[in-house]
Design a protein around this motif. Structure first.
Motif, PDB file in Angstrom:
ATOM      1  N   LYS A   1     -12.890  49.635 -18.893  1.00 57.76           N
ATOM      2  CA  LYS A   1     -12.020  50.287 -17.926  1.00 57.76           C
ATOM      3  C   LYS A   1     -11.852  51.765 -18.289  1.00 57.76           C
ATOM      4  CE  LYS A   1      -9.327  46.018 -17.307  1.00 57.76           C
ATOM      5  NZ  LYS A   1      -9.552  45.778 -15.877  1.00 57.76           N
ATOM      6  N   GLY A   2     -11.680  52.584 -17.244  1.00 59.62           N
ATOM      7  CA  GLY A   2     -11.407  53.999 -17.467  1.00 59.62           C
ATOM      8  C   GLY A   2     -12.459  54.937 -16.935  1.00 59.62           C
ATOM      9  N   PHE A   3     -13.639  54.406 -16.605  1.00 57.04           N
ATOM     10  CA  PHE A   3     -14.715  55.280 -16.138  1.00 57.04           C
ATOM     11  C   PHE A   3     -14.387  55.909 -14.790  1.00 57.04           C
ATOM     12  CE2 PHE A   3     -18.886  56.719 -17.154  1.00 57.04           C
ATOM     13  CZ  PHE A   3     -19.504  56.999 -15.950  1.00 57.04           C
ATOM     14  N   GLU A   4     -13.493  55.260 -14.027  1.00 54.86           N
ATOM     15  CA  GLU A   4     -13.097  55.822 -12.732  1.00 54.86           C
ATOM     16  C   GLU A   4     -12.317  57.126 -12.887  1.00 54.86           C
ATOM     17  OE1 GLU A   4      -9.557  53.375 -13.994  1.00 54.86           O
ATOM     18  OE2 GLU A   4     -11.739  53.321 -14.219  1.00 54.86           O
ATOM     19  N   ASN A   5     -11.817  57.388 -14.102  1.00 55.38           N
ATOM     20  CA  ASN A   5     -11.067  58.618 -14.370  1.00 55.38           C
ATOM     21  C   ASN A   5     -11.939  59.712 -14.985  1.00 55.38           C
ATOM     22  OD1 ASN A   5      -8.562  57.461 -13.517  1.00 55.38           O
ATOM     23  ND2 ASN A   5      -8.438  56.377 -15.472  1.00 55.38           N
ATOM     24  N   ALA A   6     -13.245  59.496 -14.983  1.00 55.94           N
ATOM     25  CA  ALA A   6     -14.164  60.490 -15.552  1.00 55.94           C
ATOM     26  C   ALA A   6     -14.181  61.758 -14.709  1.00 55.94           C
ATOM     27  CB  ALA A   6     -15.572  59.905 -15.647  1.00 55.94           C
ATOM     28  N   THR A   7     -14.445  62.871 -15.373  1.00 57.71           N
ATOM     29  CA  THR A   7     -14.627  64.157 -14.695  1.00 57.71           C
ATOM     30  C   THR A   7     -15.972  64.737 -15.116  1.00 57.71           C
ATOM     31  OG1 THR A   7     -12.250  64.620 -14.630  1.00 57.71           O
ATOM     32  CG2 THR A   7     -13.735  66.495 -14.386  1.00 57.71           C
ATOM     33  N   ILE A   8     -16.808  65.048 -14.141  1.00 56.85           N
ATOM     34  CA  ILE A   8     -18.101  65.663 -14.420  1.00 56.85           C
ATOM     35  C   ILE A   8     -17.860  67.117 -14.815  1.00 56.85           C
ATOM     36  CG2 ILE A   8     -20.387  66.217 -13.530  1.00 56.85           C
ATOM     37  CD1 ILE A   8     -19.831  63.230 -13.677  1.00 56.85           C
ATOM     38  N   THR A   9     -18.310  67.499 -15.996  1.00 58.16           N
ATOM     39  CA  THR A   9     -18.150  68.877 -16.457  1.00 58.16           C
ATOM     40  C   THR A   9     -19.449  69.668 -16.375  1.00 58.16           C
ATOM     41  OG1 THR A   9     -18.552  68.182 -18.758  1.00 58.16           O
ATOM     42  CG2 THR A   9     -16.266  68.246 -18.004  1.00 58.16           C
ATOM     43  N   GLY A  10     -20.551  68.974 -16.212  1.00 58.72           N
ATOM     44  CA  GLY A  10     -21.841  69.642 -16.084  1.00 58.72           C
ATOM     45  C   GLY A  10     -22.872  68.681 -15.535  1.00 58.72           C
ATOM     46  N   ILE A  11     -23.777  69.207 -14.689  1.00 56.11           N
ATOM     47  CA  ILE A  11     -24.802  68.348 -14.108  1.00 56.11           C
ATOM     48  C   ILE A  11     -26.014  69.209 -13.758  1.00 56.11           C
ATOM     49  CG2 ILE A  11     -24.047  68.582 -11.697  1.00 56.11           C
ATOM     50  CD1 ILE A  11     -24.506  65.522 -11.443  1.00 56.11           C
ATOM     51  N   THR A  12     -27.191  68.679 -13.988  1.00 53.04           N
ATOM     52  CA  THR A  12     -28.410  69.416 -13.674  1.00 53.04           C
ATOM     53  C   THR A  12     -29.554  68.431 -13.436  1.00 53.04           C
ATOM     54  OG1 THR A  12     -29.894  71.178 -14.413  1.00 53.04           O
ATOM     55  CG2 THR A  12     -29.141  69.639 -16.085  1.00 53.04           C
ATOM     56  N   GLY A  13     -30.550  68.859 -12.676  1.00 51.87           N
ATOM     57  CA  GLY A  13     -31.754  68.058 -12.476  1.00 51.87           C
ATOM     58  C   GLY A  13     -31.848  67.358 -11.147  1.00 51.87           C
ATOM     59  N   PHE A  14     -30.804  67.436 -10.323  1.00 54.08           N
ATOM     60  CA  PHE A  14     -30.844  66.768  -9.018  1.00 54.08           C
ATOM     61  C   PHE A  14     -31.486  67.702  -7.997  1.00 54.08           C
ATOM     62  CE2 PHE A  14     -27.828  64.285 -11.344  1.00 54.08           C
ATOM     63  CZ  PHE A  14     -27.936  63.004 -10.836  1.00 54.08           C
ATOM     64  N   ASN A  15     -32.772  67.910  -8.182  1.00 53.31           N
ATOM     65  CA  ASN A  15     -33.550  68.790  -7.317  1.00 53.31           C
ATOM     66  C   ASN A  15     -34.346  67.966  -6.320  1.00 53.31           C
ATOM     67  OD1 ASN A  15     -32.646  71.044  -8.837  1.00 53.31           O
ATOM     68  ND2 ASN A  15     -34.231  70.623 -10.373  1.00 53.31           N
TER      69      ASN A  15
ATOM     70  N   GLN B   1     -37.433  67.337  -6.323  1.00 54.22           N
ATOM     71  CA  GLN B   1     -38.329  66.458  -7.063  1.00 54.22           C
ATOM     72  C   GLN B   1     -37.679  66.126  -8.409  1.00 54.22           C
ATOM     73  OE1 GLN B   1     -40.975  65.284  -5.650  1.00 54.22           O
ATOM     74  NE2 GLN B   1     -40.952  66.622  -3.850  1.00 54.22           N
ATOM     75  N   PRO B   2     -36.722  65.203  -8.438  1.00 51.40           N
ATOM     76  CA  PRO B   2     -35.938  64.955  -9.651  1.00 51.40           C
ATOM     77  C   PRO B   2     -36.761  64.453 -10.829  1.00 51.40           C
ATOM     78  CG  PRO B   2     -35.555  63.234  -8.033  1.00 51.40           C
ATOM     79  CD  PRO B   2     -36.337  64.304  -7.334  1.00 51.40           C
ATOM     80  N   GLU B   3     -37.857  63.753 -10.538  1.00 56.75           N
ATOM     81  CA  GLU B   3     -38.683  63.227 -11.630  1.00 56.75           C
ATOM     82  C   GLU B   3     -39.408  64.331 -12.385  1.00 56.75           C
ATOM     83  OE1 GLU B   3     -41.370  63.125  -7.985  1.00 56.75           O
ATOM     84  OE2 GLU B   3     -39.242  63.022  -8.489  1.00 56.75           O
ATOM     85  N   MET B   4     -39.423  65.545 -11.844  1.00 55.83           N
ATOM     86  CA  MET B   4     -40.096  66.671 -12.478  1.00 55.83           C
ATOM     87  C   MET B   4     -39.154  67.483 -13.359  1.00 55.83           C
ATOM     88  SD  MET B   4     -43.129  66.231 -11.289  1.00 55.83           S
ATOM     89  CE  MET B   4     -43.930  67.768 -11.759  1.00 55.83           C
ATOM     90  N   ASN B   5     -37.882  67.102 -13.409  1.00 53.17           N
ATOM     91  CA  ASN B   5     -36.886  67.884 -14.132  1.00 53.17           C
ATOM     92  C   ASN B   5     -36.142  67.012 -15.134  1.00 53.17           C
ATOM     93  OD1 ASN B   5     -36.932  70.404 -12.241  1.00 53.17           O
ATOM     94  ND2 ASN B   5     -36.586  68.676 -10.859  1.00 53.17           N
ATOM     95  N   LYS B   6     -35.461  67.665 -16.059  1.00 53.34           N
ATOM     96  CA  LYS B   6     -34.540  66.967 -16.938  1.00 53.34           C
ATOM     97  C   LYS B   6     -33.239  66.744 -16.179  1.00 53.34           C
ATOM     98  CE  LYS B   6     -36.132  68.489 -21.501  1.00 53.34           C
ATOM     99  NZ  LYS B   6     -35.737  69.164 -22.772  1.00 53.34           N
ATOM    100  N   MET B   7     -32.856  65.498 -16.042  1.00 55.43           N
ATOM    101  CA  MET B   7     -31.611  65.164 -15.353  1.00 55.43           C
ATOM    102  C   MET B   7     -30.550  64.894 -16.417  1.00 55.43           C
ATOM    103  SD  MET B   7     -31.036  62.261 -12.414  1.00 55.43           S
ATOM    104  CE  MET B   7     -32.079  63.099 -11.219  1.00 55.43           C
ATOM    105  N   ILE B   8     -29.513  65.730 -16.441  1.00 53.34           N
ATOM    106  CA  ILE B   8     -28.469  65.646 -17.465  1.00 53.34           C
ATOM    107  C   ILE B   8     -27.102  65.647 -16.784  1.00 53.34           C
ATOM    108  CG2 ILE B   8     -27.418  66.759 -19.475  1.00 53.34           C
ATOM    109  CD1 ILE B   8     -30.147  68.026 -20.050  1.00 53.34           C
ATOM    110  N   ILE B   9     -26.244  64.748 -17.225  1.00 56.11           N
ATOM    111  CA  ILE B   9     -24.862  64.698 -16.750  1.00 56.11           C
ATOM    112  C   ILE B   9     -23.934  64.749 -17.964  1.00 56.11           C
ATOM    113  CG2 ILE B   9     -23.117  63.382 -15.491  1.00 56.11           C
ATOM    114  CD1 ILE B   9     -25.340  62.046 -13.928  1.00 56.11           C
ATOM    115  N   GLU B  10     -22.970  65.650 -17.911  1.00 49.89           N
ATOM    116  CA  GLU B  10     -21.944  65.744 -18.948  1.00 49.89           C
ATOM    117  C   GLU B  10     -20.597  65.422 -18.319  1.00 49.89           C
ATOM    118  OE1 GLU B  10     -22.706  69.110 -21.960  1.00 49.89           O
ATOM    119  OE2 GLU B  10     -23.706  69.801 -20.131  1.00 49.89           O
ATOM    120  N   LEU B  11     -19.802  64.620 -18.995  1.00 54.27           N
ATOM    121  CA  LEU B  11     -18.526  64.222 -18.443  1.00 54.27           C
ATOM    122  C   LEU B  11     -17.510  63.965 -19.543  1.00 54.27           C
ATOM    123  CD1 LEU B  11     -18.720  60.484 -17.430  1.00 54.27           C
ATOM    124  CD2 LEU B  11     -20.743  61.676 -18.223  1.00 54.27           C
ATOM    125  N   LYS B  12     -16.255  63.981 -19.154  1.00 56.86           N
ATOM    126  CA  LYS B  12     -15.183  63.654 -20.087  1.00 56.86           C
ATOM    127  C   LYS B  12     -14.302  62.576 -19.470  1.00 56.86           C
ATOM    128  CE  LYS B  12     -12.173  67.465 -18.531  1.00 56.86           C
ATOM    129  NZ  LYS B  12     -11.427  68.674 -18.946  1.00 56.86           N
TER     130      LYS B  12
END
Length: 262
Positions: free
Chosen positions: A103-117, A119-130
């Motif tokens: 429990k608790g993931f519903e309270n997550a906040t995305i602090t950084g995200i990259t790679g959702f272009n 052609q996503p398979e051609m990039n590094k997809m990274i998600i940072e959250l707290k």
């Protein structure tokens, strides 16, 4: 798809026209449920700031799920059973976690995200959250034998990871179904930092409550050492649960429909 039991029993009694109408309405309801909610902001490919804001918007509004829209909840994730310790021998101990819920993931906040272009398979997809608090409830089984101590116990346990920071490196590919592109996540490597870990386990020693309280206190006073020992075992299991829920959502929504295209 699971039909309501009453509808299922009624089906043989309907004529062809009624069955067709029922099928159309049922299919429309399912199709509507497999779309991104209309009140969630769409972004352009690669607009990292917008995508982070949109994802946070989704978590705030639909973190607990929505049955009508077919959106699964993030606030009560099932966790696979975990064997944290298994050291056989003359002095041995086995500690297993079962029937766990995260429990608790519903309270997550995305602090950084990259790679959702585009052609996503051609990039590094990274998600940072707290996450303020990530709590796992469930049961445990403890078996142990030492020189002067023996235990064979079970009970409830609670694990509270406080002020969690996660960095998810996502492996993905695009698959085509009916000429539409769907994102498939097949692997995640996770890095974690946290400020505190609090473990509570009751009834560790059935005949000695004081010893149970003492062991809980020792673990919590030395939580860093204990966490370092179990992190490599427990983190992949938590990550798998998160991965499953994400794939359940994106499996049915075409990737291009998540973004603005013009």
């Amino acid at each position: 798809m699971i039909f309501d039991q009453e509808i299922y029993e009624l089906m043989p009694q309907l004529d062809l026209g009624s069955k067709t109408i029922l099928f159309v309405y049922t299919w429309k309801a399912v199709s509507d449920a497999l779309q991104l909610p209309g009140d969630i902001q769409k972004c352009y490919f690669g607009d990292d700031k917008c995508i982070a804001e949109s994802t946070n918007q989704y978590l705030r509004k639909y973190g607990k799920g929505n049955i009508d829209l077919g959106l699964p909840p993030f606030d009560n994730l099932p966790i696979d059973d975990i064997t944290l310790i298994n050291s056989p021998g003359p002095l041995w101990i086995s500690y297993k976690l079962k029937n766990q819920r995260l429990k608790g993931f519903e309270n997550a906040t995305i602090t950084g995200i990259t790679g959702f272009n585009r052609q996503p398979e051609m990039n590094k997809m990274i998600i940072e959250l707290k996450i303020p608090s990530l709590v796992c409830h469930g049961d445990y089984e403890l078996r142990g034998r030492g020189v002067i101590l023996y235990t064979n116990s079970s009970g409830s346990t609670k694990s509270d990871l406080q002020n969690v920071r996660l960095k998810l490196n996502i492996k993905n590919f695009i698959e085509y179904r009916k000429n539409r592109r769907y994102l498939k996540v097949y692997g995640v490597s996770t890095q974690i930092e946290l400020d505190r870990w609090i473990l509570t386990a009751d009834n560790l020693f059935k005949e000695n409550t004081d010893l149970t309280l003492l062991l809980n206190r020792v673990i919590n006073e030395n939580w860093i050492e204990f966490w370092n020992e179990i992190e490599a075992t427990i983190l992949p299991v938590y990550t798998k649960s998160i991965l499953n829920i994400v794939n359940n959502i994106i499996y049915n929504i075409p990737y291009d429909e998540l973004f603005l295209t013009h």
